[in-house]
Scaffold this motif. Structure first.
Motif, PDB file in Angstrom:
ATOM      1  N   SER A  38     -15.848 -21.358  16.076  1.00 47.38           N
ATOM      2  CA  SER A  38     -16.126 -20.654  17.059  1.00 47.38           C
ATOM      3  C   SER A  38     -16.209 -21.248  18.447  1.00 47.38           C
ATOM      4  O   SER A  38     -16.354 -22.407  18.436  1.00 47.38           O
ATOM      5  N   LEU A  39     -15.803 -20.792  19.713  1.00 50.28           N
ATOM      6  CA  LEU A  39     -15.554 -21.050  20.501  1.00 50.28           C
ATOM      7  C   LEU A  39     -16.726 -20.573  21.661  1.00 50.28           C
ATOM      8  O   LEU A  39     -16.598 -19.031  21.730  1.00 50.28           O
ATOM      9  N   THR A  41     -17.898 -20.208  25.711  1.00 46.69           N
ATOM     10  CA  THR A  41     -17.644 -20.658  27.129  1.00 46.69           C
ATOM     11  C   THR A  41     -18.855 -20.027  28.016  1.00 46.69           C
ATOM     12  O   THR A  41     -18.971 -18.607  27.700  1.00 46.69           O
ATOM     13  N   VAL A  64     -16.826 -25.573  27.676  1.00 49.39           N
ATOM     14  CA  VAL A  64     -16.299 -24.914  26.356  1.00 49.39           C
ATOM     15  C   VAL A  64     -16.833 -25.663  25.271  1.00 49.39           C
ATOM     16  O   VAL A  64     -16.843 -26.807  25.186  1.00 49.39           O
ATOM     17  N   VAL A  66     -16.932 -25.946  21.210  1.00 49.95           N
ATOM     18  CA  VAL A  66     -16.302 -25.566  19.785  1.00 49.95           C
ATOM     19  C   VAL A  66     -17.302 -25.894  18.819  1.00 49.95           C
ATOM     20  O   VAL A  66     -17.608 -27.064  18.503  1.00 49.95           O
ATOM     21  N   SER A 125     -17.371 -15.581  24.200  1.00 53.00           N
ATOM     22  CA  SER A 125     -17.476 -16.121  22.677  1.00 53.00           C
ATOM     23  C   SER A 125     -16.216 -15.482  21.995  1.00 53.00           C
ATOM     24  O   SER A 125     -15.872 -14.332  22.019  1.00 53.00           O
ATOM     25  N   LEU A 184      -8.567 -23.316  22.675  1.00 54.10           N
ATOM     26  CA  LEU A 184      -8.818 -24.106  21.497  1.00 54.10           C
ATOM     27  C   LEU A 184      -7.890 -25.342  21.635  1.00 54.10           C
ATOM     28  O   LEU A 184      -8.243 -26.674  21.597  1.00 54.10           O
TER      29      LEU A 184
END
Length: 330
Positions: A38-39, A41, A64, A66, A125, A184
Motif C-alpha cells: 500500500s502507498l 501520502t 509517501v 510504502v 491511499s 511507487l
C-alpha cells in the motif's frame, strides 16, 4: 532488460483500491486488509504509522509511505490515539463496536471520512490487492516500511493522483492505476539509488564487472539454455570464479537466480489471457508447459493456471521477512 528495469517493470496495478480520506483529530484507522503493498501520502496535515514491534513513524504533507503487507498496521493522528475504525480484507470499515460505517462515511467519488469534508487531515491511499500486481522479487526485497519525504520526492505525481481520484472520466481506473505505479516506481528508484538504505544484494551487484555482466545476460536472454559454464564463458571467467563471486554478491547461485527471474517473467506473461502456458514456457526458457508448471508450483506454491486465476499462495503473500523502516534522505 537490466536488473533495475526488470524490478521497476513489475508494478502493474489492476483496479487498485484508491481512496481519499478526510479526518479531524483525534482519529485512527487499523488496516487489516492483508494487501501485499500500500502507498499512503498526506495531502494535508500529518499522520503516524504504527506497526507491531517498530517505533512510530510520522508522515507529513507530501511524504509517501510504502507499507508492505500482509501484516496489519495503524494510521493515527497521534501515537497515543487508539484506532476507532478497522479496515478489513474486503475494504469494509467497522467501528470497534462492530458497526459497519463504510457507506455512512462515504463522501463521494473515492472519498471517505467525516461529513462536510472539513477535516484538517487529508490522506490519499492506494492499495495493490494481489501479490502478482507487484512482483515477488520486489516484495521480497522491500523493507516493511519505506518513507520518501516530500523534500526528496520532487515529483508532480502526488498532485496528479489527487486531481484524478475524484473524477469519473472514461478510462479513469486505468489512469489511476498507472499513476499509482509511477508514484511507487519514483519511491523505489530513490530507495535503490540512495547509499545505505539496504537495497537488495542483486541490485548492488550490478556494478561488479563480472557479476553485473552476468546479470544483464540472464535478464536479456532468459530463454537461452544457460549453464554456469556457458555463462562464465560469456563473461570471460572460469566456472568456479563466477559461481563463487555471483553467490557472494547476489546471495544465491546463478542458476537459482535464473529460475527466479524466469518465473518472475512467467508471472508477468500469465496476465495475458491470450498466451498459452506452453508459449509462455518457451519464452522464459522451459522445455514445455509441464516443466514450467513443476517449477512454478515448487517455487510459488500454486500452478501457473491457479496463479492466472488469482489464487493466492501464502508463500507469495508473505514474501520477505525484512521488518526495517527506511526513511530516505536520512
Amino acid at each position: 532488460m537490466d536488473t533495475l528495469s526488470g524490478l521497476l517493470e513489475s508494478p502493474k496495478a489492476r483496479g487498485a483500491f484508491l481512496l481519499k480520506s478526510v479526518f479531524s483529530p483525534p482519529w485512527g484507522l487499523r488496516i487489516e486488509d492483508r494487501a501485499p503493498l500500500s502507498l499512503v501520502t498526506m495531502l494535508h496535515g500529518s499522520a503516524w504509522v504504527l506497526r507491531e514491534g517498530a517505533d512510530p513513524v510520522r508522515i507529513a504533507a507530501g511524504d509517501v509511505a510504502v507499507v508492505r503487507g500482509p501484516e496489519p498496521y495503524t494510521l493515527v493522528d497521534d501515537p497515543s490515539t487508539p484506532p476507532g475504525i478497522t479496515v478489513d480484507p474486503e475494504q469494509r470499515c467497522n467501528t470497534i463496536d462492530g458497526e459497519d460505517v463504510t457507506e455512512a462515511m462515504f463522501l463521494g467519488v473515492r472519498t471517505w471520512g467525516e461529513p462536510h469534508r472539513t477535516g484538517s487531515t487529508v490522506l490519499l491511499s492506494g492499495t495493490y490487492q494481489a501479490p502478482n500486481e507487484v512482483g515477488r522479487r520486489l516484495l521480497a526485497g522491500l523493507p516493511a516500511l519505506l518513507v520518501q519525504p516530500a523534500a526528496a520526492a520532487r515529483t508532480p505525481l502526488i498532485g496528479m493522483l489527487a486531481a484524478e481520484v475524484d473524477k469519473e472520466d472514461i478510462g479513469q481506473e486505468v489512469v489511476l492505476d498507472r499513476l499509482l505505479d509511477l508514484l511507487l516506481i519514483n519511491v523505489l528508484r530513490s530507495w535503490l539509488m540512495e547509499p545505505g538504505t539496504g537495497a537488495p544484494l542483486w541490485f548492488r551487484a550490478q556494478s561488479d564487472p563480472v557479476v553485473g555482466r552476468a546479470l544483464r545476460l540472464l535478464h536479456e536472454r532468459p530463454s537461452q539454455s544457460w549453464t554456469v559454464a556457458s555463462l562464465a564463458a560469456s563473461v570471460g571467467v572460469s566456472r568456479a570464479v563466477l559461481a563463487r563471486r555471483f553467490t557472494k554478491l547476489v546471495g544465491e547461485p546463478p542458476m537459482s537466480y535464473l529460475t527466479g527471474w524466469r518465473l518472475t517473467l512467467a508471472s508477468e506473461l500469465l496476465r495475458d489471457q491470450d498466451l498459452s502456458v506452453a508459449s509462455i514456457a518457451q519464452r522464459v526458457g522451459y522445455s514445455g508447459p509441464f516443466a514450467l508448471s513443476a517449477a512454478f508450483k515448487r517455487e510459488r506454491g500454486v500452478s501457473p493456471r491457479e496463479f492466472r486465476r488469482g489464487k493466492r499462495s501464502e508463500e507469495i503473500l508473505t514474501a520477505g521477512s525484512d521488518r526495517r523502516t527506511v526513511v530516505l534522505g536520512t
